[in-house]
Design an enzyme around this catalytic site. Structure first.
Site, PDB file in Angstrom:
ATOM      1  N   GLU A  42      -6.221  -6.157   3.698  1.00 30.36           N
ATOM      2  CA  GLU A  42      -6.023  -7.314   2.792  1.00 30.36           C
ATOM      3  C   GLU A  42      -7.167  -7.437   1.789  1.00 30.36           C
ATOM      4  O   GLU A  42      -7.674  -8.521   1.515  1.00 30.36           O
ATOM      5  CB  GLU A  42      -5.809  -8.594   3.600  1.00 30.36           C
ATOM      6  CG  GLU A  42      -4.515  -8.518   4.379  1.00 30.36           C
ATOM      7  CD  GLU A  42      -3.939  -9.845   4.788  1.00 30.36           C
ATOM      8  OE1 GLU A  42      -4.252 -10.865   4.171  1.00 30.36           O
ATOM      9  OE2 GLU A  42      -3.133  -9.833   5.738  1.00 30.36           O
ATOM     10  N   GLY A  43      -7.564  -6.294   1.237  1.00 27.86           N
ATOM     11  CA  GLY A  43      -8.667  -6.222   0.287  1.00 27.86           C
ATOM     12  C   GLY A  43      -9.929  -5.862   1.046  1.00 27.86           C
ATOM     13  O   GLY A  43     -10.382  -6.646   1.896  1.00 27.86           O
ATOM     14  N   GLN A  91     -24.101  -4.207  22.780  1.00 29.46           N
ATOM     15  CA  GLN A  91     -25.526  -3.971  23.072  1.00 29.46           C
ATOM     16  C   GLN A  91     -25.981  -4.793  24.285  1.00 29.46           C
ATOM     17  O   GLN A  91     -26.634  -4.284  25.186  1.00 29.46           O
ATOM     18  CB  GLN A  91     -26.353  -4.341  21.826  1.00 29.46           C
ATOM     19  CG  GLN A  91     -27.821  -3.986  21.926  1.00 29.46           C
ATOM     20  CD  GLN A  91     -28.050  -2.470  21.892  1.00 29.46           C
ATOM     21  OE1 GLN A  91     -27.208  -1.725  21.408  1.00 29.46           O
ATOM     22  NE2 GLN A  91     -29.158  -2.031  22.437  1.00 29.46           N
ATOM     23  N   THR A 151       0.814  -1.226   0.000  1.00 30.71           N
ATOM     24  CA  THR A 151       0.000   0.000   0.000  1.00 30.71           C
ATOM     25  C   THR A 151       0.850   1.281   0.000  1.00 30.71           C
ATOM     26  O   THR A 151       1.891   1.339   0.654  1.00 30.71           O
ATOM     27  CB  THR A 151      -0.908  -0.002   1.250  1.00 30.71           C
ATOM     28  OG1 THR A 151      -1.659  -1.207   1.245  1.00 30.71           O
ATOM     29  CG2 THR A 151      -1.852   1.188   1.266  1.00 30.71           C
ATOM     30  N   GLU A 152       0.358   2.278  -0.740  1.00 28.22           N
ATOM     31  CA  GLU A 152       1.006   3.598  -0.788  1.00 28.22           C
ATOM     32  C   GLU A 152      -0.074   4.662  -0.686  1.00 28.22           C
ATOM     33  O   GLU A 152      -1.268   4.363  -0.845  1.00 28.22           O
ATOM     34  CB  GLU A 152       1.766   3.749  -2.110  1.00 28.22           C
ATOM     35  CG  GLU A 152       2.877   2.725  -2.254  1.00 28.22           C
ATOM     36  CD  GLU A 152       3.705   2.921  -3.531  1.00 28.22           C
ATOM     37  OE1 GLU A 152       3.502   3.935  -4.244  1.00 28.22           O
ATOM     38  OE2 GLU A 152       4.532   2.038  -3.795  1.00 28.22           O
ATOM     39  N   ILE A 192       1.764   0.342   7.036  1.00 28.02           N
ATOM     40  CA  ILE A 192       2.401  -0.981   7.034  1.00 28.02           C
ATOM     41  C   ILE A 192       2.469  -1.562   8.451  1.00 28.02           C
ATOM     42  O   ILE A 192       3.106  -1.001   9.349  1.00 28.02           O
ATOM     43  CB  ILE A 192       3.819  -0.912   6.393  1.00 28.02           C
ATOM     44  CG1 ILE A 192       3.721  -0.299   4.994  1.00 28.02           C
ATOM     45  CG2 ILE A 192       4.469  -2.298   6.369  1.00 28.02           C
ATOM     46  CD1 ILE A 192       2.714  -0.954   4.041  1.00 28.02           C
TER      47      ILE A 192
HETATM   48  C1  LIG Z   1      -4.403  -0.824  10.326  1.00 26.22           C
HETATM   49  C2  LIG Z   1      -4.002  -1.104   8.900  1.00 26.22           C
HETATM   50  C3  LIG Z   1      -2.970  -1.998   8.636  1.00 26.22           C
HETATM   51  C4  LIG Z   1      -2.574  -2.231   7.310  1.00 26.22           C
HETATM   52  N1  LIG Z   1      -1.502  -3.064   7.066  1.00 26.22           N
HETATM   53  C5  LIG Z   1      -1.017  -3.146   5.804  1.00 26.22           C
HETATM   54  C6  LIG Z   1       0.197  -3.856   5.536  1.00 26.22           C
HETATM   55  O1  LIG Z   1       0.807  -4.446   6.439  1.00 26.22           O
HETATM   56  N2  LIG Z   1       0.676  -3.857   4.261  1.00 26.22           N
HETATM   57  C7  LIG Z   1       0.040  -3.227   3.248  1.00 26.22           C
HETATM   58  O2  LIG Z   1       0.542  -3.255   2.122  1.00 26.22           O
HETATM   59  N3  LIG Z   1      -1.123  -2.557   3.463  1.00 26.22           N
HETATM   60  C8  LIG Z   1      -1.659  -2.488   4.709  1.00 26.22           C
HETATM   61  N4  LIG Z   1      -2.820  -1.797   4.951  1.00 26.22           N
HETATM   62  C9  LIG Z   1      -3.517  -1.160   3.827  1.00 26.22           C
HETATM   63  C10 LIG Z   1      -4.875  -1.790   3.516  1.00 26.22           C
HETATM   64  O3  LIG Z   1      -4.732  -3.015   2.858  1.00 26.22           O
HETATM   65  C11 LIG Z   1      -5.685  -0.748   2.717  1.00 26.22           C
HETATM   66  O4  LIG Z   1      -6.037   0.263   3.659  1.00 26.22           O
HETATM   67  C12 LIG Z   1      -6.906  -1.332   2.053  1.00 26.22           C
HETATM   68  O5  LIG Z   1      -6.530  -2.158   0.983  1.00 26.22           O
HETATM   69  C13 LIG Z   1      -7.853  -0.240   1.530  1.00 26.22           C
HETATM   70  O6  LIG Z   1      -7.164   0.725   0.822  1.00 26.22           O
HETATM   71  P1  LIG Z   1      -7.376   2.281   1.184  1.00 26.22           P
HETATM   72  O7  LIG Z   1      -7.235   2.426   2.646  1.00 26.22           O
HETATM   73  O8  LIG Z   1      -6.491   3.083   0.325  1.00 26.22           O
HETATM   74  O9  LIG Z   1      -8.877   2.584   0.820  1.00 26.22           O
HETATM   75  P2  LIG Z   1      -9.432   3.042  -0.608  1.00 26.22           P
HETATM   76  O10 LIG Z   1      -8.906   2.159  -1.662  1.00 26.22           O
HETATM   77  O11 LIG Z   1      -9.226   4.497  -0.765  1.00 26.22           O
HETATM   78  O12 LIG Z   1     -10.984   2.746  -0.440  1.00 26.22           O
HETATM   79  C14 LIG Z   1     -11.863   3.575   0.309  1.00 26.22           C
HETATM   80  C15 LIG Z   1     -13.248   2.939   0.259  1.00 26.22           C
HETATM   81  O13 LIG Z   1     -13.676   2.805  -1.104  1.00 26.22           O
HETATM   82  C16 LIG Z   1     -14.002   1.457  -1.373  1.00 26.22           C
HETATM   83  N5  LIG Z   1     -13.598   1.096  -2.730  1.00 26.22           N
HETATM   84  C17 LIG Z   1     -12.379   1.256  -3.293  1.00 26.22           C
HETATM   85  N6  LIG Z   1     -12.392   0.774  -4.543  1.00 26.22           N
HETATM   86  C18 LIG Z   1     -13.633   0.276  -4.761  1.00 26.22           C
HETATM   87  C19 LIG Z   1     -14.245  -0.389  -5.840  1.00 26.22           C
HETATM   88  N7  LIG Z   1     -13.603  -0.650  -6.982  1.00 26.22           N
HETATM   89  N8  LIG Z   1     -15.554  -0.760  -5.716  1.00 26.22           N
HETATM   90  C20 LIG Z   1     -16.220  -0.520  -4.572  1.00 26.22           C
HETATM   91  N9  LIG Z   1     -15.684   0.095  -3.496  1.00 26.22           N
HETATM   92  C21 LIG Z   1     -14.399   0.480  -3.598  1.00 26.22           C
HETATM   93  C22 LIG Z   1     -13.220   0.631  -0.350  1.00 26.22           C
HETATM   94  O14 LIG Z   1     -13.854  -0.600  -0.128  1.00 26.22           O
HETATM   95  C23 LIG Z   1     -13.263   1.530   0.857  1.00 26.22           C
HETATM   96  O15 LIG Z   1     -14.490   1.324   1.516  1.00 26.22           O
HETATM   97  C24 LIG Z   1      -3.248  -1.585   6.248  1.00 26.22           C
HETATM   98  C25 LIG Z   1      -4.306  -0.708   6.531  1.00 26.22           C
HETATM   99  C26 LIG Z   1      -4.680  -0.449   7.821  1.00 26.22           C
HETATM  100  C27 LIG Z   1      -5.794   0.530   8.077  1.00 26.22           C
END
Ligand SMILES: Cc1cc2nc3c(=O)[nH]c(=O)nc-3n(C[C@H](O)[C@H](O)[C@H](O)COP(=O)(O)OP(=O)(O)OC[C@H]3O[C@@H](n4cnc5c(N)ncnc54)[C@H](O)[C@@H]3O)c2cc1C
Length: 384
Positions: A362-363, A335, A125-126, A156
């Site tokens: 993780e998606g 609740q 993730t970035e 991360i």
């Molecule tokens: C506590 C924490 C730990 C994490 N650990 C790791 C890690 O160890 N390594 C790593 O690489 N990443 C990590 N992540 C990243 C994590 O996998 C992402 O936050 C996640 O994949 C969602 O991406 P985003 O936060 O950019 O949300 P966005 O992609 O911006 O999405 C925002 C909202 O829009 C929805 N959305 C996006 N695209 C679509 C679509 N095509 N159709 C319908 N809805 C959509 C999403 O479901 C979400 O509800 C971590 C995140 C958190 C919060």
């Protein structure tokens, strides 16, 4: 419910439960409040050889599969999923190396990960690339002596605490996802630093940080597999690891169900314990039913991963279903505990906060539902 576990699987579950009850339960509220990384519990987990579960026997592991990892994770998460995820991410950070790394790389890193001496992390993730992982911008430019990495990874898990990082970076920007590659980066590599530690809603014992790469030179041998394979390997890795997120969710939900049961049994209102009210019994029964259904799906998905057959859809289903269950069951647990459930003196508010992340990382569940729908379409087209 019988899950026909082997004696070894039962031993893993028992070991994890012992650590959860003796070492995690007494400190979980403090770890959550202080956002403290659970190093001493990581040592207990290491001493119990649980880090060896996911490492092949040739590299000082026990060579077990996804189901065994899920069993351990479920038990740890029943007590505190912030601790459990800090353990689980060592597997996430190691799988690409285990499945695709060179013998030299595996010999160099896996024994220390198996012993728990070193934690691992996985960085895809970035800031510009969350659900759309193909939008990553971190680059790895081929130069004399290796690859020069530049960019920032966001959110991360184990960032700053792990010693070993699997990162995905673009070795050829012109090729999009076909130009992404995976690298192992040591924590102490010059040019590799950490940004802020995130302050989170839940899983607060875990550490979530930015990784910052500024002209960070990584030796050529730290490239995993071939250039261009990074994105494909990352997607396969996530398919393999999603049942583990499901197991984390099942553990949280199980913990919340038990806490709500105990509370309603001892709380007297209208002259009798709450549990004697039919409405309360219905809620507890629905919670138990959902937890068991989620557990069945997670174990089935983990067994699918271990069979090596196509597991994209079953892994996504297990993660989505179990995490939605965890959110519902923990909300119902709050609740059922009433005002007390809303207070930090009781564990259920923490469980509700912890459950939320299982629907996101993780998606996200929305993205995974679209993966499930696309697998459905494929099956329909193939008439299966
Ligand atoms: C506590 C924490 C730990 C994490 N650990 C790791 C890690 O160890 N390594 C790593 O690489 N990443 C990590 N992540 C990243 C994590 O996998 C992402 O936050 C996640 O994949 C969602 O991406 P985003 O936060 O950019 O949300 P966005 O992609 O911006 O999405 C925002 C909202 O829009 C929805 N959305 C996006 N695209 C679509 C679509 N095509 N159709 C319908 N809805 C959509 C999403 O479901 C979400 O509800 C971590 C995140 C958190 C919060």
């Amino acid at each position: 419910m019988q899950y026909f576990l082997t004696e070894e699987q039962k031993t893993i579950k028992d070991l994890a439960r012992k650590i959860a009850e003796e070492r995690i339960l007494p400190v979980r509220a403090q770890l959550d409040e202080k956002e403290e990384f659970p190093w001493s519990i990581m040592k207990d987990i290491a001493d119990s050889d649980l880090f060896r579960i996911f490492v092949p026997a040739e590299y000082e592991g026990l060579g077990y599969g996804c189901l065994e990892l899920c069993l351990a994770l479920e038990e740890l998460s029943r007590a505190c999923s912030g601790v459990a995820i800090s353990f689980a991410v060592s597997a996430l950070g190691s799988y690409t190396l285990i499945d695709y790394g060179s013998e030299t790389l595996k010999r160099k890193y896996l024994p220390d990960i198996a012993s728990g001496k070193k934690l691992a992390a996985f960085a895809l993730t970035e800031p510009t690339a969350g659900s759309d992982a193909s939008a990553i911008r971190t680059t790895a430019e081929k130069v004399a002596g290796g690859y020069l990495i530049n960019g920032t990874k966001q959110f991360i898990t184990n960032g700053g605490e792990a010693a070993v990082y699997t990162i995905i970076a673009l070795t050829d920007k012109s090729k999009g996802t076909r130009g992404a590659s995976a690298f192992i980066v040591d924590k102490d590599t010059p040019g590799f630093t950490f940004g802020k530690k995130e302050k989170k809603l839940g899983i607060r014992a875990s550490a979530t940080r930015e990784l910052v790469f500024q002209n960070c030179l990584v030796p050529e041998e730290n490239l995993i597999s071939r250039p261009g394979m990074g994105f494909i390997m990352a997607m396969k890795l996530l398919d393999k690891s999603r049942p583990s997120v499901g197991a984390q969710a099942v553990g949280i939900a199980q913990g919340a169900l038990e806490a709500a049961y105990d509370y309603t049994q001892q709380r007297v209102q209208f002259g009798q314990p709450l549990i004697l009210q039919p409405v309360v019994q219905n809620m507890l029964a629905d919670m138990a039913l959902q937890v068991e259904a989620a557990r069945s799906l997670v174990y089935a998905a983990a067994r699918n991963v271990d069979s090596g057959k196509d597991y994209t859809e079953s892994s996504a289903m297990a993660k989505v279903f179990a995490s939605d269950v965890a959110m519902r069951v923990t909300t119902d647990a709050v609740q059922l505990c009433g005002g007390a459930g809303y207070m930090k003196d009781y564990p259920v508010e923490k469980m509700m906060r912890d459950a939320k992340i299982t629907q996101i990382y993780e998606g996200s569940n929305q993205v995974l539902r679209s993966i499930i729908a696309s697998e459905l379409r494929k099956r329909k087209a193939a008439n299966k």
